[in-house]
Design an enzyme around this catalytic site. Structure first.
Site, mmCIF file in Angstrom:
data_model
loop_
_atom_site.group_PDB
_atom_site.id
_atom_site.type_symbol
_atom_site.label_atom_id
_atom_site.label_comp_id
_atom_site.label_asym_id
_atom_site.label_seq_id
_atom_site.Cartn_x
_atom_site.Cartn_y
_atom_site.Cartn_z
ATOM 1 N N ASN A 90 0.884 -1.172 0.000
ATOM 2 C CA ASN A 90 0.000 0.000 0.000
ATOM 3 C C ASN A 90 0.921 1.222 0.000
ATOM 4 O O ASN A 90 1.432 1.619 1.048
ATOM 5 C CB ASN A 90 -0.877 -0.051 1.252
ATOM 6 C CG ASN A 90 -1.798 1.143 1.363
ATOM 7 O OD1 ASN A 90 -1.723 2.091 0.577
ATOM 8 N ND2 ASN A 90 -2.670 1.120 2.358
ATOM 9 N N ARG B 228 -2.667 -2.060 -3.363
ATOM 10 C CA ARG B 228 -3.844 -1.221 -3.197
ATOM 11 C C ARG B 228 -3.705 -0.056 -4.170
ATOM 12 O O ARG B 228 -2.684 0.626 -4.178
ATOM 13 C CB ARG B 228 -3.888 -0.680 -1.780
ATOM 14 C CG ARG B 228 -5.010 0.298 -1.608
ATOM 15 C CD ARG B 228 -4.827 1.133 -0.391
ATOM 16 N NE ARG B 228 -5.961 2.034 -0.289
ATOM 17 C CZ ARG B 228 -5.914 3.171 0.384
ATOM 18 N NH1 ARG B 228 -4.819 3.542 0.989
ATOM 19 N NH2 ARG B 228 -6.971 3.939 0.434
ATOM 20 N N HIS C 168 -12.689 3.377 -0.073
ATOM 21 C CA HIS C 168 -12.730 2.404 1.034
ATOM 22 C C HIS C 168 -13.469 1.133 0.614
ATOM 23 O O HIS C 168 -13.948 0.381 1.464
ATOM 24 C CB HIS C 168 -13.485 2.956 2.275
ATOM 25 C CG HIS C 168 -12.736 3.981 3.067
ATOM 26 N ND1 HIS C 168 -13.375 4.994 3.729
ATOM 27 C CD2 HIS C 168 -11.428 4.142 3.322
ATOM 28 C CE1 HIS C 168 -12.494 5.748 4.357
ATOM 29 N NE2 HIS C 168 -11.291 5.247 4.117
ATOM 30 N N ASN D 55 -8.924 7.527 9.820
ATOM 31 C CA ASN D 55 -8.610 8.924 9.506
ATOM 32 C C ASN D 55 -9.543 9.422 8.423
ATOM 33 O O ASN D 55 -10.043 10.526 8.470
ATOM 34 C CB ASN D 55 -7.156 9.054 9.073
ATOM 35 C CG ASN D 55 -6.277 9.289 10.273
ATOM 36 O OD1 ASN D 55 -6.572 10.144 11.096
ATOM 37 N ND2 ASN D 55 -5.207 8.512 10.378
ATOM 38 N N ARG E 35 -10.523 16.070 6.787
ATOM 39 C CA ARG E 35 -11.375 16.436 5.647
ATOM 40 C C ARG E 35 -12.765 16.844 6.137
ATOM 41 O O ARG E 35 -13.271 16.263 7.096
ATOM 42 C CB ARG E 35 -11.522 15.266 4.671
ATOM 43 C CG ARG E 35 -10.240 14.885 4.005
ATOM 44 C CD ARG E 35 -10.483 13.800 2.956
ATOM 45 N NE ARG E 35 -9.275 13.021 2.772
ATOM 46 C CZ ARG E 35 -9.215 11.701 2.838
ATOM 47 N NH1 ARG E 35 -10.295 10.986 3.036
ATOM 48 N NH2 ARG E 35 -8.060 11.093 2.673
ATOM 49 N N MET F 265 -8.964 11.188 17.095
ATOM 50 C CA MET F 265 -10.194 11.045 17.878
ATOM 51 C C MET F 265 -9.898 10.705 19.337
ATOM 52 O O MET F 265 -10.553 11.214 20.243
ATOM 53 C CB MET F 265 -11.076 9.967 17.245
ATOM 54 C CG MET F 265 -12.390 9.771 17.922
ATOM 55 S SD MET F 265 -13.361 11.296 17.994
ATOM 56 C CE MET F 265 -14.386 11.127 16.554
ATOM 57 N N ILE G 164 -11.528 4.136 14.523
ATOM 58 C CA ILE G 164 -12.502 4.678 15.485
ATOM 59 C C ILE G 164 -13.657 3.693 15.672
ATOM 60 O O ILE G 164 -14.060 3.390 16.796
ATOM 61 C CB ILE G 164 -13.042 6.050 14.995
ATOM 62 C CG1 ILE G 164 -11.889 7.052 14.821
ATOM 63 C CG2 ILE G 164 -14.094 6.588 15.952
ATOM 64 C CD1 ILE G 164 -12.277 8.370 14.162
ATOM 65 N N GLU H 213 -8.121 -5.030 5.072
ATOM 66 C CA GLU H 213 -8.004 -4.783 3.640
ATOM 67 C C GLU H 213 -6.854 -5.583 3.027
ATOM 68 O O GLU H 213 -6.944 -6.057 1.899
ATOM 69 C CB GLU H 213 -7.797 -3.280 3.397
ATOM 70 C CG GLU H 213 -9.045 -2.487 3.746
ATOM 71 C CD GLU H 213 -8.774 -1.016 3.988
ATOM 72 O OE1 GLU H 213 -8.986 -0.223 3.075
ATOM 73 O OE2 GLU H 213 -8.344 -0.669 5.108
#
Ligand code: ADP
Length: 417
Positions: free
Chosen positions: A7, A98, A188, A219, A249, A292, A341, A398
């Protein structure tokens, strides 16, 4: 087969080596042999390397580019990592990458050849930061392994290629879609696809019976309405800025804000784009951090007003998408939370699911809390007795899905999920 999963970011990459094959996929017997992260490629790079279950090794090394960085990692794998299955390069049989944007044409994982590279390049306009970085990984691997070792590209966008036009078109002049392919693509996808596959494994549902909402909160954050096992709608758009509030974002916003700020603050479109991508979201609202965990600590220990506001706005946006997708699908059997999260924060899950009993959503506080362990999120269910919509935490993976798609593409085997 031993699959190297890469990745690649612009100055970093993550890797995993996973031993798997068609039989292992069938029996869920894939094994992770090694993994790691290389940061700050281009200068004195920082490497964190895990071999099997041994404690991580940290190293620094001057690594000029992705090719040098991959070379360094492979030498570590062959020598220092002491993994019995991989003592030479020949024991890595394929590489899975990826790739963020596959556009409209690359709607499935594919073996990389010249035409695939050209199509990934064509999508650079749509993902100017990500696709060039992903291509660096493909080029580095090809230089080191040679053309004899197959490489497979797995796209963040491809799971969403099943979206119908009424989900993916924006309400702007249709000609702009025809001319420039301006539309919602969604991202995603590998994560939404993986957790929906796990949901089916856990519940025994067939794809046609899988009607769920998946919410990836890391994130970057996105929601997906999965209808009959396929992506029907998703919150990210032409780029990953749209939708939920994220670390840095903004997510959804009146597009006229940009013109307004252009006039008021004299900001150029590049600056505005930088603001939406890097200085908004949790960081922008709190003025403190995009993390977070830290925001929750600030809120709890220092009653920081803007930290609370950031978290509240974050949770409200997720609620809004849950409502929208329940309406889109005429209900859903379950909501699945995943990502850093979603997997680790019982508090955020609890705040999102609070006061949704009208929609048949009700969390059990103790069950919710029990799904967060010392070593991260645990797979399980946390809906209260009588909650019409079932609530799940399913840790995403993933890399595993990329490794499995790589095996299936290389062997030309059918993909059942
Ligand atoms: P990425 O999208 O970069 O892969 P992750 O999925 O690892 O990121 O998610 C990172 C986010 O998860 C950060 O905001 C981090 O604070 C948050 N996170 C991780 N553990 C916890 C936790 N226990 N409580 C709240 N947030 C957490």
């Amino acid at each position: 087969m031993n699959i190297l999963v890469l990745n690649s970011g612009s100055s970093s990459f993550k890797f995993q080596v996973i031993a798997t094959d068609l039989e292992a996929i069938e029996k869920n017997a894939d094994r992770e042999l090694a993994r790691g992260v290389v940061e700050r490629v281009g200068s004195e790079a920082l490497l964190t390397l895990h071999a099997g279950t041994k404690p991580p090794q940290r190293q620094t090394a001057p690594l000029r580019d992705h090719r040098q960085a991959l070379d360094h990692v492979l030498r570590w794998l062959m020598a220092e990592a002491a993994i019995p299955e991989i003592s030479s390069l020949a024991e890595i049989q394929a590489i899975g990458h990826r790739v963020v944007h596959g556009g409209e044409k690359l709607s499935r994982s594919v073996v990389v050849d010249e035409s695939v590279i050209a199509q990934i390049e064509e999508c650079i306009d749509l993902a100017p930061l990500h696709n060039p970085a992903n291509l660096k990984g493909i080029t580095a691997a090809r230089e080191i392994f040679g053309p004899g070792v197959p490489q497979v590209a797995v796209f963040d966008t491809s799971f969403h290629s099943t979206m119908p036009p009424e989900s993916f078109l924006y309400a702007i002049p249709y000609q702009l879609y025809v001319r420039h392919k301006v539309r919602r693509y969604g991202f995603h996808g590998t994560s939404h696809r993986y957790v929906s596959y796990r949901f089916r494994e856990i519940t025994g549902r067939a794809p046609e019976e899988t009607n769920i909402i998946t919410i990836h909160m890391g994130n970057g954050c996105s929601a997906c309405a999965i209808h009959k096992g396929e992506s029907l709608d998703t919150s990210m758009g032409l780029t990953p800025v749209e939708g939920l509030v994220m670390g840095t974002r903004s997510g959804d916003l009146d597009p006229s804000v940009l013109d307004f700020l252009h006039h008021k603050e004299g900001m150029s479109f590049e600056e505005l784009d930088g603001m939406l991508n890097k200085r908004s979201g949790l960081l922008g609202i709190s003025g403190l951090t995009n993390d977070m965990r830290d925001l929750l600590t600030e809120e709890r220990e220092h009653q920081d007003r803007r930290a609370r506001l950031a978290v509240d706005i974050f949770c409200l946006r997720v609620k809004r998408y849950i409502g929208a997708y329940l309406a889109r699908m005429n209900g859903a059997e379950a909501i699945v939370f995943t990502g850093g999260i979603g997997e680790n924060s019982a508090e955020i899950r609890g705040r999102i699911c609070a006061d949704l009993d009208f929609l048949g959503i009700s969390a059990d506080a103790a069950r919710n809390e029990a799904l967060t362990g010392d070593k991260g999120g645990k797979e399980g269910e946390f809906g209260a007795e009588g909650s019409r919509v079932r609530l799940f935490v399913i840790p995403t993976n993933e890399e595993l899905l990329i490794a499995r798609d790589t095996v299936r593409c290389v062997l030309d085997a059918p993909r059942r999920w």
